[in-house]
Motif scaffolding. Structure first.
Motif, PDB file in Angstrom:
ATOM      1  N   THR A   1      -1.799  -7.226  -4.292  1.00  0.00           N
ATOM      2  CA  THR A   1      -2.870  -6.132  -4.055  1.00  0.00           C
ATOM      3  C   THR A   1      -3.124  -5.604  -5.056  1.00  0.00           C
ATOM      4  N   THR A   2      -4.833  -5.027  -5.307  1.00  0.00           N
ATOM      5  CA  THR A   2      -4.869  -4.115  -6.003  1.00  0.00           C
ATOM      6  C   THR A   2      -6.113  -3.346  -4.634  1.00  0.00           C
ATOM      7  N   CYS A   3      -4.986  -1.510  -5.242  1.00  0.00           N
ATOM      8  CA  CYS A   3      -5.748  -0.669  -4.932  1.00  0.00           C
ATOM      9  C   CYS A   3      -6.646   0.183  -5.202  1.00  0.00           C
TER      10      CYS A   3
ATOM     11  N   GLY B   1       0.707  -1.200  -0.163  1.00  0.00           N
ATOM     12  CA  GLY B   1      -0.317   0.203  -0.023  1.00  0.00           C
ATOM     13  C   GLY B   1       0.922   1.427   0.361  1.00  0.00           C
ATOM     14  N   CYS B   2       2.141   1.593   0.994  1.00  0.00           N
ATOM     15  CA  CYS B   2       2.815   2.111   0.754  1.00  0.00           C
ATOM     16  C   CYS B   2       3.837   2.464  -0.451  1.00  0.00           C
ATOM     17  N   ALA B   3       3.584   1.745  -1.268  1.00  0.00           N
ATOM     18  CA  ALA B   3       4.705   1.543  -2.360  1.00  0.00           C
ATOM     19  C   ALA B   3       3.470   2.049  -3.661  1.00  0.00           C
TER      20      ALA B   3
ATOM     21  N   GLY C   1      -0.372  11.824  -6.628  1.00  0.00           N
ATOM     22  CA  GLY C   1       0.002  13.470  -6.249  1.00  0.00           C
ATOM     23  C   GLY C   1      -0.293  13.487  -4.940  1.00  0.00           C
ATOM     24  N   PRO C   2      -0.329  14.351  -4.726  1.00  0.00           N
ATOM     25  CA  PRO C   2      -0.719  15.467  -3.698  1.00  0.00           C
ATOM     26  C   PRO C   2      -2.503  14.934  -3.460  1.00  0.00           C
ATOM     27  N   GLY C   3      -2.718  14.752  -2.509  1.00  0.00           N
ATOM     28  CA  GLY C   3      -4.291  15.017  -2.459  1.00  0.00           C
ATOM     29  C   GLY C   3      -4.868  14.000  -3.518  1.00  0.00           C
ATOM     30  N   VAL C   4      -4.421  12.502  -3.717  1.00  0.00           N
ATOM     31  CA  VAL C   4      -4.852  11.131  -4.217  1.00  0.00           C
ATOM     32  C   VAL C   4      -4.443  10.786  -3.575  1.00  0.00           C
ATOM     33  N   GLY C   5      -5.288   9.598  -2.538  1.00  0.00           N
ATOM     34  CA  GLY C   5      -5.679   8.590  -1.982  1.00  0.00           C
ATOM     35  C   GLY C   5      -6.053   7.010  -2.113  1.00  0.00           C
ATOM     36  N   TYR C   6      -5.955   6.130  -1.673  1.00  0.00           N
ATOM     37  CA  TYR C   6      -6.075   4.982  -1.890  1.00  0.00           C
ATOM     38  C   TYR C   6      -6.389   4.380  -0.756  1.00  0.00           C
ATOM     39  N   SER C   7      -6.785   3.130  -1.616  1.00  0.00           N
ATOM     40  CA  SER C   7      -7.630   1.817   0.150  1.00  0.00           C
ATOM     41  C   SER C   7      -7.309   0.240  -0.321  1.00  0.00           C
ATOM     42  N   THR C   8      -6.481  -0.078   0.477  1.00  0.00           N
ATOM     43  CA  THR C   8      -6.556  -1.933  -0.001  1.00  0.00           C
ATOM     44  C   THR C   8      -8.265  -2.581  -0.463  1.00  0.00           C
TER      45      THR C   8
ATOM     46  N   THR D   1      -7.340   2.663  -9.988  1.00  0.00           N
ATOM     47  CA  THR D   1      -6.905   0.900  -9.654  1.00  0.00           C
ATOM     48  C   THR D   1      -4.379   1.708  -9.453  1.00  0.00           C
ATOM     49  N   ALA D   2      -4.313   0.669  -9.014  1.00  0.00           N
ATOM     50  CA  ALA D   2      -2.880   0.046  -8.690  1.00  0.00           C
ATOM     51  C   ALA D   2      -2.133  -1.319  -7.598  1.00  0.00           C
ATOM     52  N   THR D   3      -1.917  -1.823  -8.559  1.00  0.00           N
ATOM     53  CA  THR D   3      -1.781  -2.806  -8.044  1.00  0.00           C
ATOM     54  C   THR D   3      -0.139  -3.331  -8.080  1.00  0.00           C
ATOM     55  N   ALA D   4       0.410  -3.533  -6.988  1.00  0.00           N
ATOM     56  CA  ALA D   4       1.402  -3.868  -6.451  1.00  0.00           C
ATOM     57  C   ALA D   4       2.106  -5.427  -5.608  1.00  0.00           C
ATOM     58  N   GLU D   5       3.001  -6.306  -5.847  1.00  0.00           N
ATOM     59  CA  GLU D   5       3.573  -7.513  -5.838  1.00  0.00           C
ATOM     60  C   GLU D   5       4.578  -6.763  -3.957  1.00  0.00           C
TER      61      GLU D   5
END
Length: 121
Positions: A108-110, A42-44, A50-57, A88-92
């Motif tokens: 993960t998919t965020c 999630g932190c990756a 960018g500024p003000g953009v958030g995420y959730s798992t 969306t974003a994905t990470a390993e």
């Protein structure tokens, strides 16, 4: 958890196991590794926003490879972004022990939360 590496698209945290991390069988509870993976992945993802953009798992997948003792073993979790888009974003992620052995890995998919136009923070 302690951050040991933070760069755009890649984050590493460490954690040291302890007896209160135990599952009923006396090894580190799987939730500890799941939390470490969720945090680094999630932190990756967050590091690419960018500024003000958030995420959730939105989704978390964990594969457990080996049992981890509660004896002060140092674990290193590393998360790496695979894709960071507008919605969306994905990470390993990977967790290794102090001997460099793979303990767990996951993906993960965020969901990306774009700031609302005209909204004030």
């Amino acid at each position: 958890m302690d951050a040991t590496e933070v760069e755009e698209g890649r984050v590493s945290f460490t954690i040291t196991t302890r007896p209160d991390f135990a599952n009923p069988l006396g090894a580190v509870h799987g939730g500890i590794c799941a939390t470490l993976l969720d945090s680094v992945m999630g932190c990756a993802v967050h590091s690419t926003l960018g500024p003000g953009v958030g995420y959730s798992t939105l989704e978390l997948k964990v594969n457990y490879i080996r049992t981890v003792p509660t004896d002060g073993t140092r674990l290193v979790g590393t998360g790496t972004v695979l894709h960071s888009g507008r919605s969306t974003a994905t990470a390993e992620g990977r967790i290794v022990d102090e001997r460099g052995r793979l303990v767990a890995h996951g993906t993960t998919t965020c969901l990306i939360h774009q700031p609302q136009r005209g909204a004030h923070p």
